[in-house]
Design an enzyme around this catalytic site. Sequence first.
Site, PDB file in Angstrom:
ATOM      1  CD  GLU B  60       8.815 -39.292 -16.668  1.00 46.71           C
ATOM      2  OE1 GLU B  60       8.222 -38.495 -17.579  1.00 46.71           O
ATOM      3  OE2 GLU B  60       8.635 -39.034 -15.641  1.00 46.71           O
ATOM      4  CG  PHE B 122      -1.028 -37.933  -5.673  1.00 44.80           C
ATOM      5  CD1 PHE B 122      -1.995 -37.280  -6.635  1.00 44.80           C
ATOM      6  CD2 PHE B 122       0.390 -37.766  -5.587  1.00 44.80           C
ATOM      7  CE1 PHE B 122      -1.139 -36.556  -7.371  1.00 44.80           C
ATOM      8  CE2 PHE B 122       0.884 -36.888  -6.272  1.00 44.80           C
ATOM      9  CZ  PHE B 122       0.256 -36.266  -7.254  1.00 44.80           C
ATOM     10  CD  GLN B 123       2.411 -38.134  -9.053  1.00 45.78           C
ATOM     11  OE1 GLN B 123       3.336 -38.689  -8.468  1.00 45.78           O
ATOM     12  NE2 GLN B 123       2.535 -37.246  -9.878  1.00 45.78           N
ATOM     13  CE  LYS B 172       7.816 -41.513  -0.811  1.00 44.03           C
ATOM     14  NZ  LYS B 172       7.153 -40.081  -0.894  1.00 44.03           N
ATOM     15  CG  MET B 481       5.975 -43.692 -44.795  1.00 43.29           C
ATOM     16  SD  MET B 481       6.877 -43.962 -46.293  1.00 43.29           S
ATOM     17  CE  MET B 481       8.437 -44.685 -45.805  1.00 43.29           C
TER      18      MET B 481
END
Lengths: 174, 569
Positions: B60, B122-123, B172, B481
């Site tokens: 993602e 869940f999730q 959903k 750096m």
Amino acid sequence: MKRRIVSATVNNQSGVLHRITGLFTKRQFNIESITVGVTEIEGVSKMTFVVNVEDDRQVEQLIKQLNKQIDVLKVSDITDQAIVARELALIKVISNAQTRSEISGIVELFRASIIDVSRESVTVQVTGDSEKMDAIIDLLRPYGIKELARTGITAFPRGSQKSVANMKQYSLLK
Amino acid sequence: MHTKVEAEPLKEEMSGAEIFIQALKNEKVELLFGYPGGAVLPIYDALYKMPIKHVLARHEQGAIHAAEGYARVSGKPGVVIATSGPGATNLVTGITDAMMDSLPLVIFTGQVARGVIGTDAFQEADVVGITMPITKHNFQVRQISDLPRIVKEAFYIATTGRPGPVLVDIPKDISAEVMSPNFELEVDLPGYQPTLSPNVLQIKRLLEAVKNAKRPVVLAGAGVLHAKASEQLLAFVEQNNLPVVNTLLGLGTFPAEHPLNLGMGGMHGTYAANMAMYECDLLISIGARFDDRLTGNLKHFAPKATVAHIDVDPAEIGKNVTTQIPIVADAKEALTKLNEECDAKPNISEWLAHLTTYKEQYPLWYNNCEKEISPQHLIELVHECTAGNAIVTTDVGQHQMWAAQYYRFNAPNRWVTSGGLGTMGFGFPAAIGAQLADREANVVALVGDGGFQMTLQEMSLLTELDLPVKIVIVNNNALGMVRQWQETFYEQRYSQSIMQHQPDFVKLAESYGIRGIQVTSEEQAKEVLQETLNKREPILIDCRVSRMENVYPMIAPGKGLHEMIGVKR
């Protein structure tokens, strides 16, 4: 540190309080109290913040940041206006037969009220500005405060600004 | 601020997912960056039948940085879809990056069904709560009938005023629910009314200040890009003969090779740019937000100057630097007005001559490494081989600063870098988005060996989508750096900044189906870059550069603009 009272009208949507307190956290503004409640307009709430700022620039930045929020409709620093500002406190004070009348004397002087009595305590309800709260709490402290809850300030500008600007209601306590 | 939406009456019943896709079509979205998962399955199912192109990133974070690159180059909002929970939390870095650099993104995350929100399902993650401080605004759709309005508002908020990321969380069950949608909507947000036109009095005050200034300087930032105001900036500058300093993100707003350009200001800026800001009596900031990497110690920032600040976001004015002439406006509108009202130019030839001396006497410099490739020279070679008109993307770090210093951008929207957040792993996926936004452009992802390893899985997309992105790894086998700071400020204690084991980048490229070349000498670098950079195929070039090279000049932390170190005299 300067104490400022900031009033904001906001969309009454879930998450708005979170959005605003999150903003205070992110930008490191020092909050003394926040109160929220509905207004006369449906879907619009009013929030009153009491914040401690270092200088005018910080309060300006606070107002600008609040204004950036899409759910915030209007923000103003009302500290220097003629305002009506009230806070409510509930104070549970230890009391017995001997002290009860003394306490009720204090309560009367402050135009507060006793809203609950038990064998060992009385509960006092008081509304007014923050100084009044501090004063009554100070006077009741020697008796022993079992529990104390304050709401924080809610405020808005007075109906007419100039004429009543200097009227202090609680001269008794000053 | 009302935007009339073209009505597209769709009488029949549609699922939430179909309504969502239709709403995207109404916003003229042509490209989605995303990754499917449980909570967005109804949306991906609706997408299956729809002609909107979807780019399947491999993480993602890759999807959202690609969307940022796309937004930066196309000027259109980047659209991202991810699933609930881990899908959404993987976007957090990219959302913050877009917030810091004011990039218009519209992000859609799936959410668990309404019935189980708040049960640690869940999730499930509180994505609205998580992203509140890193978005311009966010929404959770609570009922299907709100969906068209929220999508409309999300695009409106992301792209107007000061652009920024807007997130919409869609449970959903809403995607699966069915209703007859109404797309005939007007955006009505009373709490959101960006000021675009400048206050004429302030414009006149600024012009008066310009006229009377003895040592004026213009600071041009990314706000000029967002407002597409480069032409107006050039006109304003030339009309008044003003010297210009660019911020890191403002590179390309004003031609690097223009005689009035002093280069980039800030921590690794040019001596001329920083001294101009230190010595000026009038600083005109246009679409810059006075980041600490630009200002150095605020006590020494433009200490003698009247500060004029043009910004579309009123909260930026006075946030870091006290401003005497505030102008809340879109940069293009403000510059247009300034150009119209301008009647006399300041007499500043002495100041310009003084700055020219700085430019000539204290130029950028670097050591020629005998045996290895000088990273600075490598950037110059990339500049040469792409005729200076490639789209260059970078991560954060040494390679980024060298690119900013040595790739001289003469046109806007060619420079895609992670400024405010300084995100490692940004450059390569951003290059993918940039190439998707401009198929014809020569896109070079200039990345460090450290940052590249954070998102290199997106190499899959180069073959999958036939994108001729060139990956140039400025490989010094270290977090350069970090290593430089440890050398300078931590007595050379190189704690965890040297990579003990590196992959074989060439083989890695080959395993993703693209050509990989390793170069180890300047001669070879020149040859390979000449041969490859203009080819219409993706190629990875692993450039082994000098390991101990540092970025100079520099303003050390806590120091002022006039206290640069590493200036060649």
